[in-house]
Design a protein around this motif. Structure first.
Motif, short mmCIF file in Angstrom:
data_model
loop_
_atom_site.label_atom_id
_atom_site.label_comp_id
_atom_site.label_asym_id
_atom_site.label_seq_id
_atom_site.Cartn_x
_atom_site.Cartn_y
_atom_site.Cartn_z
N LEU A 12 92.38 31.46 -90.50
CA LEU A 12 91.42 31.07 -89.58
C LEU A 12 91.53 32.35 -88.65
O LEU A 12 92.29 32.69 -87.90
N THR A 13 90.48 33.25 -88.63
CA THR A 13 90.57 34.63 -88.19
C THR A 13 89.61 34.66 -86.93
O THR A 13 89.30 35.64 -86.47
N ARG A 14 89.21 33.39 -86.55
CA ARG A 14 88.52 33.51 -85.21
C ARG A 14 88.83 33.12 -84.01
O ARG A 14 87.93 32.69 -83.16
N VAL A 15 90.05 32.88 -84.08
CA VAL A 15 90.71 32.48 -82.92
C VAL A 15 92.01 33.06 -82.78
O VAL A 15 92.68 33.50 -83.90
N GLU A 16 92.63 33.40 -81.58
CA GLU A 16 93.78 34.13 -81.55
C GLU A 16 95.27 33.38 -81.50
O GLU A 16 95.34 32.36 -80.74
N ILE A 66 92.83 41.88 -76.02
CA ILE A 66 91.55 41.74 -75.59
C ILE A 66 91.08 41.82 -74.36
O ILE A 66 90.31 42.06 -73.67
N LEU A 109 82.30 40.34 -78.32
CA LEU A 109 82.96 40.05 -79.54
C LEU A 109 83.26 38.61 -79.80
O LEU A 109 82.79 38.25 -80.96
N LEU A 114 82.76 35.87 -83.25
CA LEU A 114 83.78 34.60 -83.55
C LEU A 114 83.18 33.29 -83.41
O LEU A 114 83.41 32.29 -84.17
N HIS A 422 96.33 30.40 -85.50
CA HIS A 422 95.69 31.37 -86.40
C HIS A 422 95.61 30.88 -87.77
O HIS A 422 94.68 30.83 -88.23
N ILE B 46 93.41 49.17 -83.62
CA ILE B 46 92.57 47.99 -83.98
C ILE B 46 91.48 48.58 -84.95
O ILE B 46 90.71 49.32 -84.39
N LEU B 48 88.79 47.21 -85.54
CA LEU B 48 87.44 47.03 -84.95
C LEU B 48 86.99 48.65 -84.27
O LEU B 48 85.66 48.98 -83.98
N GLY B 103 95.64 39.46 -87.43
CA GLY B 103 95.26 39.40 -86.26
C GLY B 103 93.96 38.42 -86.20
O GLY B 103 93.89 37.96 -87.46
N SER B 104 93.44 38.17 -85.10
CA SER B 104 92.41 37.13 -85.33
C SER B 104 91.29 37.90 -84.68
O SER B 104 90.18 38.04 -85.17
N HIS B 105 91.18 37.83 -83.35
CA HIS B 105 90.27 38.66 -82.51
C HIS B 105 89.96 40.14 -83.39
O HIS B 105 89.15 40.73 -83.19
N ASP B 106 91.24 40.39 -83.65
CA ASP B 106 91.38 41.74 -84.51
C ASP B 106 91.14 41.50 -85.88
O ASP B 106 91.73 40.87 -86.81
N PHE B 107 89.76 42.13 -86.47
CA PHE B 107 89.38 42.24 -87.92
C PHE B 107 90.45 43.04 -88.69
O PHE B 107 90.62 44.11 -88.01
#
Lengths: 433, 164
Positions: A12-16, A66, A109, A114, A422, B46, B48, B103-107
């Motif tokens: 699941l790569t779109r939440v931290e 972030i 972003l 996301l 994650h 990162i 990105l 990572g998650s935000h981190d592609f």
């Protein structure tokens, strides 16, 4: 008879962060929903003890790649309160500029890579880029602008190094900021186009009676300063935050969960809360776009947070342009101070919601106590509460689809918990009594 | 320096053990000062970040540490010619996709390259350099094995960049 099934989503790569979701059903009744955060605690508050107070902005920036500015801003304001340091209007304006950069890069972003994929039934920003290359390219250019602003002001885009207690180590030169103006003029128009685009998305029909909490300032859209306000009528000074909000430990999570103690209830922080509580202080173009797309407070649909983010990106561009056009290098870049024992707190607005810091220092300038309450720990219980309401709408025999719908709701919060979800392992426990 | 003929070398890393190797190689390349002016050297944490640096490039070199069945210090090289209908990075290197997707935000790097491909931002040629690491523990310094390998792997990369 108990029927237990589990689903593991590997990436699941779109939440931290890393965590799981456990849903317990008794027949058709949802008995329990647990957002289980199992990532180990990171002990930043303990790391800070006995450190020099000057190290705090750079250490706390490491909490997040972030939103490092949110941690830096909250830290320096809290420490300045402890030291009784009053910063100049110029420093204050530069801090807002830095925060604008972070809001732009973080929101751009989240919106494009996301969150937006959820509205088109695709699994990633990469697939979305194939269908909407112009929109995604535009979003990435917005993100780049945010990063450039952070780089000029902060020394580098990730984990800036120019933020100091009392101000900045160095004030930017006029031409360093002025050369950004053409890009930001383009970006303002692009942010408007982006917000119009996300307003056309197909939003689930789901509203909740939230208690939304954000900073509120009489003269400006809140970033670094204000009182703590809520849609239920709370209005308190930041100094009283811990009298109203408390973190609680729950057995299923290594992250603390925040509640409002006076009403023993969860609450919602983030862009939707900010917009709902401060709509009239958004920039003129942001308000005009909100009117045009029919977005009016109070908005109680969490999925529409993507629109609130768009409005805040417009606001950030407009405010940035105003500061860039008027900018003159200022002196001193940093207010001097002397060490004295004391305690101070501050709250600022991270891209994903209110963040609170409190520090105690001794007369040698060392940290003796630190407390950091990030936005996502404040939203965790609210997310669980939302899921209880959301699940009857999305509960299917196909657990994978159910998990996907739950993640979609979680993602609308833009959770940035390096202590959450994650690898989302959704376990559905079905019991028939 | 031409605006359209450039090679970019990006060393990826983190402060943790042998994951620093991409940064160390970038530092050595930049310090050496003998690279052609058409070659730009950057460091990144990162993937990105790459998306901000892809304009007007002919060739992109990325360099990172990897874990796997290899002798620490071993240098691997992959080349990806970006022509029409090229398979995505993920299709070409399914295992590589997992290297930096934690990572998650981190592609991850492969995901960022795939995203750039779909957005028509990639240069014609991508070269991936990977150096086998020995340990990646949080906060550790780079291992002795990689310290010893550093001059050799840097020279190999530098030789190619000199002809970029």
């Amino acid at each position: 008879m108990t029927e237990s099934r589990s689903i593991r989503i590997e990436a699941l790569t779109r939440v931290e962060g890393e965590g799981g979701l456990h849903v317990k059903l008794n027949g058709g009744i949802i008995e329990d929903v647990q957002l289980a955060i199992y990532e180990p605690p990171r002990f930043f508050e303990a790391f800070l003890r006995d450190r020099s107070l000057e190290e705090v902005p750079d250490i706390t920036a490491r909490i997040c790649g972030i939103c490092p500015v949110a941690y830096q801003m909250s830290a320096v304001h809290a420490l300045e309160a402890a030291l009784h340091v009053a910063i100049t209007p110029e420093i204050r304006r530069m801090r807002r500029l830095l925060y604008c950069g972070e809001w732009i890069e973080s929101h751009a972003l989240h919106m494009h890579l996301l969150h937006a994929p959820d509205f088109f039934g695709v699994d990633s920003g990469i697939e979305l880029a194939e269908r909407f290359p112009d929109e995604v390219n535009r979003g990435l250019r917005l993100k780049k602008h945010g990063n450039e602003l952070l780089e000029v002001l902060g020394g580098r885009a990730i984990h800036p190094i120019n933020v100091a207690v009392g101000g900045f180590y160095r004030a930017p030169k006029r031409d360093e900021l002025q050369r950004l103006i053409p890009d930001f003029e383009w970006g303002l128009q692009a942010a408007v186009a982006t917000t119009r685009w996300v307003a056309t998305l197909d939003f689930p029909d789901f509203e909740r009676n939230y208690d939304m909490v954000a900073l509120s300032h009489p003269d400006e859209y809140p970033m670094n300063e204000g009182q703590v306000a809520s849609t239920s009528g709370l209005l308190i000074d930041v100094a009283d935050y811990e009298g109203e909000f408390a973190e609680e430990h729950v057995a299923h999570s290594t992250a603390l969960q925040s509640v409002r103690t006076s009403v023993n209830n969860c609450y919602h922080v983030g862009p939707l809360a900010r917009v709902n509580l401060n709509f009239d202080r958004l920039s003129p173009i942001a308000r005009r776009v909100a009117d045009e797309i029919g977005f009016a407070p109070p908005c109680l649909n969490p999925f529409r947070a993507i629109i609130a983010r768009g409005l805040e990106v417009i606001h950030a561009y407009e405010e940035t342009l105003g500061i860039l056009r008027d900018y003159r290098p200022f002196k001193p870049p940093r207010i001097e101070y002397e060490y004295s024992a004391g305690e101070g707190c501050a709250a600022t607005e991270a891209p994903r919601g209110l963040i609170y810091h409190r520090y105690a220092i001794n007369d040698a300038g060392k940290i003796t106590f630190a407390k950091i309450v990030p936005p996502t720990s404040q939203n965790q219980r609210q997310i669980e509460d939302d899921l209880r309401d959301w699940l009857p709408n999305v509960m299917r025999d196909d657990d994978r689809q159910t998990a996907s719908d739950c993640e979609r709701l979680i993602r609308s919060y833009d959770p940035c918990i390096s202590c959450s979800t994650h690898f989302l392992n959704l376990t559905v426990e079905r019991t028939q009594s | 320096m031409s605006n359209t003929t450039q090679a970019l070398f990006v060393g990826f890393g983190s402060p943790h053990g042998d994951d620093q190797i991409g940064w160390l190689i970038a530092d050595r390349l930049a310090r050496d000062g003998t690279l052609p002016t058409s070659v730009v050297v950057k460091k990144a944490a990162i993937p990105l970040d790459l998306l901000d640096w892809l304009e007007n490039l002919d060739c992109l070199h990325v360099c990172d540490a990897f874990q796997g069945a290899a002798i620490p210090g071993e240098l691997r090289r992959w080349e990806w010619d970006v022509v029409s209908d090229v398979p995505t990075m993920t299709e070409l290197f399914p295992n590589f996709m997992r290297l930096r997707c934690q990572g998650s935000h981190d592609f991850g790097l492969a995901a960022v390259l795939d995203l750039a491909l779909r957005l028509h931002r990639l240069p014609h040629r991508i070269v991936v350099w990977a150096i086998a690491g020995d340990g990646f523990d949080v906060g550790n310094s780079v291992s002795e094995k990689l310290k010893r390998a550093l001059p050799t792997v840097t020279n190999s990369i530098q030789n190619e960049l000199n002809h970029a």
